[in-house]
Design an enzyme around this catalytic site. Structure first.
Site, PDB file in Angstrom:
ATOM      1  N   ARG A 227      42.438  28.388  44.892  1.00 28.45           N
ATOM      2  CA  ARG A 227      43.614  27.813  44.234  1.00 28.45           C
ATOM      3  C   ARG A 227      44.386  27.018  45.285  1.00 28.45           C
ATOM      4  O   ARG A 227      44.520  27.463  46.442  1.00 28.45           O
ATOM      5  CB  ARG A 227      44.528  28.902  43.662  1.00 28.45           C
ATOM      6  CG  ARG A 227      44.018  29.570  42.394  1.00 28.45           C
ATOM      7  CD  ARG A 227      43.992  28.615  41.200  1.00 28.45           C
ATOM      8  NE  ARG A 227      43.549  29.273  39.975  1.00 28.45           N
ATOM      9  CZ  ARG A 227      42.293  29.292  39.526  1.00 28.45           C
ATOM     10  NH1 ARG A 227      41.344  28.680  40.211  1.00 28.45           N
ATOM     11  NH2 ARG A 227      41.991  29.898  38.390  1.00 28.45           N
ATOM     12  N   HIS A 275      38.297  20.256  40.785  1.00 29.87           N
ATOM     13  CA  HIS A 275      38.273  21.643  40.290  1.00 29.87           C
ATOM     14  C   HIS A 275      37.001  21.922  39.476  1.00 29.87           C
ATOM     15  O   HIS A 275      37.053  22.263  38.290  1.00 29.87           O
ATOM     16  CB  HIS A 275      39.526  21.935  39.456  1.00 29.87           C
ATOM     17  CG  HIS A 275      39.800  23.413  39.356  1.00 29.87           C
ATOM     18  ND1 HIS A 275      41.066  23.956  39.404  1.00 29.87           N
ATOM     19  CD2 HIS A 275      38.968  24.471  39.215  1.00 29.87           C
ATOM     20  CE1 HIS A 275      41.002  25.272  39.284  1.00 29.87           C
ATOM     21  NE2 HIS A 275      39.729  25.614  39.174  1.00 29.87           N
TER      22      HIS A 275
HETATM   23  P1  NDP Z   1      38.110  38.833  42.655  1.00 24.02           P
HETATM   24  O1  NDP Z   1      39.344  39.325  41.996  1.00 24.02           O
HETATM   25  O2  NDP Z   1      36.788  39.425  42.251  1.00 24.02           O
HETATM   26  O3  NDP Z   1      38.224  39.009  44.239  1.00 24.02           O
HETATM   27  C1  NDP Z   1      39.368  38.682  44.948  1.00 24.02           C
HETATM   28  C2  NDP Z   1      39.154  38.982  46.426  1.00 24.02           C
HETATM   29  O4  NDP Z   1      40.326  38.581  47.144  1.00 24.02           O
HETATM   30  C3  NDP Z   1      38.956  40.466  46.696  1.00 24.02           C
HETATM   31  O5  NDP Z   1      38.052  40.655  47.739  1.00 24.02           O
HETATM   32  C4  NDP Z   1      40.353  40.905  47.132  1.00 24.02           C
HETATM   33  O6  NDP Z   1      40.356  42.021  47.993  1.00 24.02           O
HETATM   34  C5  NDP Z   1      40.821  39.693  47.878  1.00 24.02           C
HETATM   35  N1  NDP Z   1      42.284  39.675  47.955  1.00 24.02           N
HETATM   36  C6  NDP Z   1      43.168  39.648  46.935  1.00 24.02           C
HETATM   37  N2  NDP Z   1      44.437  39.672  47.410  1.00 24.02           N
HETATM   38  C7  NDP Z   1      44.338  39.725  48.762  1.00 24.02           C
HETATM   39  C8  NDP Z   1      45.289  39.794  49.816  1.00 24.02           C
HETATM   40  N3  NDP Z   1      46.590  39.814  49.574  1.00 24.02           N
HETATM   41  N4  NDP Z   1      44.819  39.859  51.082  1.00 24.02           N
HETATM   42  C9  NDP Z   1      43.487  39.855  51.342  1.00 24.02           C
HETATM   43  N5  NDP Z   1      42.536  39.789  50.373  1.00 24.02           N
HETATM   44  C10 NDP Z   1      42.962  39.724  49.106  1.00 24.02           C
HETATM   45  O7  NDP Z   1      38.103  37.252  42.470  1.00 24.02           O
HETATM   46  P2  NDP Z   1      36.841  36.282  42.348  1.00 24.02           P
HETATM   47  O8  NDP Z   1      36.003  36.444  43.555  1.00 24.02           O
HETATM   48  O9  NDP Z   1      36.182  36.443  41.022  1.00 24.02           O
HETATM   49  O10 NDP Z   1      37.554  34.850  42.314  1.00 24.02           O
HETATM   50  C11 NDP Z   1      38.370  34.389  43.365  1.00 24.02           C
HETATM   51  C12 NDP Z   1      39.167  33.199  42.889  1.00 24.02           C
HETATM   52  O11 NDP Z   1      38.353  32.041  42.766  1.00 24.02           O
HETATM   53  C13 NDP Z   1      39.770  33.316  41.482  1.00 24.02           C
HETATM   54  O12 NDP Z   1      40.932  34.117  41.489  1.00 24.02           O
HETATM   55  C14 NDP Z   1      40.054  31.876  41.125  1.00 24.02           C
HETATM   56  O13 NDP Z   1      41.351  31.534  41.516  1.00 24.02           O
HETATM   57  C15 NDP Z   1      39.048  31.095  41.973  1.00 24.02           C
HETATM   58  N6  NDP Z   1      38.096  30.354  41.135  1.00 24.02           N
HETATM   59  C16 NDP Z   1      37.973  28.992  41.328  1.00 24.02           C
HETATM   60  C17 NDP Z   1      37.073  28.268  40.578  1.00 24.02           C
HETATM   61  C18 NDP Z   1      36.857  26.810  40.815  1.00 24.02           C
HETATM   62  O14 NDP Z   1      36.144  26.171  40.052  1.00 24.02           O
HETATM   63  N7  NDP Z   1      37.416  26.225  41.856  1.00 24.02           N
HETATM   64  C19 NDP Z   1      36.247  28.907  39.530  1.00 24.02           C
HETATM   65  C20 NDP Z   1      36.431  30.335  39.438  1.00 24.02           C
HETATM   66  C21 NDP Z   1      37.345  31.010  40.215  1.00 24.02           C
HETATM   67  P3  NDP Z   1      40.108  43.502  47.388  1.00 24.02           P
HETATM   68  O15 NDP Z   1      38.754  43.474  46.779  1.00 24.02           O
HETATM   69  O16 NDP Z   1      40.164  44.368  48.561  1.00 24.02           O
HETATM   70  O17 NDP Z   1      41.183  43.713  46.359  1.00 24.02           O
END
Ligand code: NDP
Length: 313
Positions: A227, A275
């Site tokens: 994002r 995107h």
């Molecule tokens: P998930 O919710 O499966 O994973 C999120 C990861 O980020 C987890 O490892 C989590 O850690 C970590 N995280 C969250 N908050 C923090 C923090 N404060 N500090 C450190 N690590 C953090 O998300 P996805 O992998 O499915 O997707 C990630 C993002 O990709 C989506 O939220 C979306 O915004 C983006 N996206 C973009 C697309 C595009 O076309 N450009 C398409 C699809 C998605 P933990 O596991 O320990 O909680």
């Protein structure tokens, strides 16, 4: 109570016919309608939506489930007009594979010096740069969730030295994992390609600012497929302009579409994509939507892939 069992679909970007066909296969008795083809809003029990307009949900008094048509729930759970029903997101291996493909493309493009060759071609110059082994290139992945974890594994499979960072500890074969706020700057100091794969939450918005960019080695490259608001865009532009960052591949922006007057459009060292890194794929994602609808129908409270507004994603 509603007499019918309708799923309302709203997305400006996703193909309704493909979703209707995939859902019909996964759950033949489900009535799937586009938002403008609903006769009686009281019959609507499920909403499959991507960025519906404000006030959308208030039309449907009997909603029991809202499905975010994508992995990132930030735009949805930040709204103050949500019904008090489970809000779920899509979690789809095919979406993770598509994302990993884009991340591999972006990382390999930088690791294999493609921008230099593209510039050389434009100038009709044979700009030889000796190829480097992947094992000598350190890549950092911020966020090791369903998309980030898979992309990190794929990068490791390509032979890169991969470092991953998340909120809670993780163990991914081939990836040096670290977690928590204190681990971020030391990790940034090590990597020459940084891939942002975090969700946008109150804790991650603006997380990569001037200080974090400065922590990257000079000449490092940033890839943001998560994002735009996670990275401080003016700080990023400044770091690209002054050469601290060697380049960037940016699929997401603070404002989308990227405004025509953004300097990012014309920077030689920046690739802008609109995107498109990944998308929800009806044929593979329909099954999990059908499964959650079956659970709602059966009164089962164990709904899968629920977004947690308290956690922020
Ligand atoms: P998930 O919710 O499966 O994973 C999120 C990861 O980020 C987890 O490892 C989590 O850690 C970590 N995280 C969250 N908050 C923090 C923090 N404060 N500090 C450190 N690590 C953090 O998300 P996805 O992998 O499915 O997707 C990630 C993002 O990709 C989506 O939220 C979306 O915004 C983006 N996206 C973009 C697309 C595009 O076309 N450009 C398409 C699809 C998605 P933990 O596991 O320990 O909680």
């Amino acid at each position: 109570m509603a007499g019918r069992d309708i799923l309302v679909f709203y997305s400006e970007a996703d193909p309704f016919e493909e979703w209707a066909a995939a859902l019909a296969q996964a759950l033949p008795d489900l009535d799937v309608r586009r938002h403008d083809a609903i006769d009686d809003p009281a019959d609507v029990r499920y909403a499959l939506v991507w960025k519906p307009p404000v006030g959308f949900f208030a039309r449907f008094p009997n909603l029991a489930l809202v499905i975010n048509l994508g992995a990132g729930t930030d735009a949805l759970i930040a709204r103050d007009d949500l019904p008090t029903v489970p809000i779920t997101r899509l979690s789809d291996p095919a979406m993770a594979q598509m994302m990993a493909g884009f991340v591999l493309f972006a990382v390999l493009r930088h690791a294999r010096d493609i921008p230099a060759f593209e510039a050389g071609q434009r100038a009709r110059e044979w700009r030889y740069v000796h190829p480097r082994a992947a094992a000598t290139i350190r890549v950092g992945v911020l966020g090791l969730g369903e998309l980030g974890g898979h992309a990190a594994s794929e990068l490791a499979r390509q032979g890169f030295e991969v470092h991953g960072w998340s909120r809670t500890p993780k163990a991914i074969p081939g990836v040096a994992c670290c977690s928590g706020g204190d681990a971020l700057l030391p990790m940034l100091g090590k990597v020459e390609i940084l891939v942002v794969m975090l969700p946008s939450t109150p804790r991650t918005r603006g997380l990569i600012g001037e200080r974090e960019l400065a922590a990257l080695p000079r000449g490092a490259v940033l890839v943001n497929v998560a994002r735009g608001d996670i990275v401080d865009e003016p700080a990023l532009i400044a770091a690209l302009q002054d050469g601290h960052l060697g380049g960037a591949t940016l699929d997401v922006f603070a404002t989308e579409p990227l405004p025509a007057d953004s300097p990012l459009w014309t920077m030689e060292n920046v690739l802008v994509t609109p995107h498109v890194a990944s998308a929800a794929i009806p044929a593979t994602a329909a099954a999990q939507i059908a499964e959650n609808i079956r659970r709602v129908r059966a009164g089962d409270r164990d709904i899968r892939h629920v977004a947690d507004p308290a956690r922020g994603y």
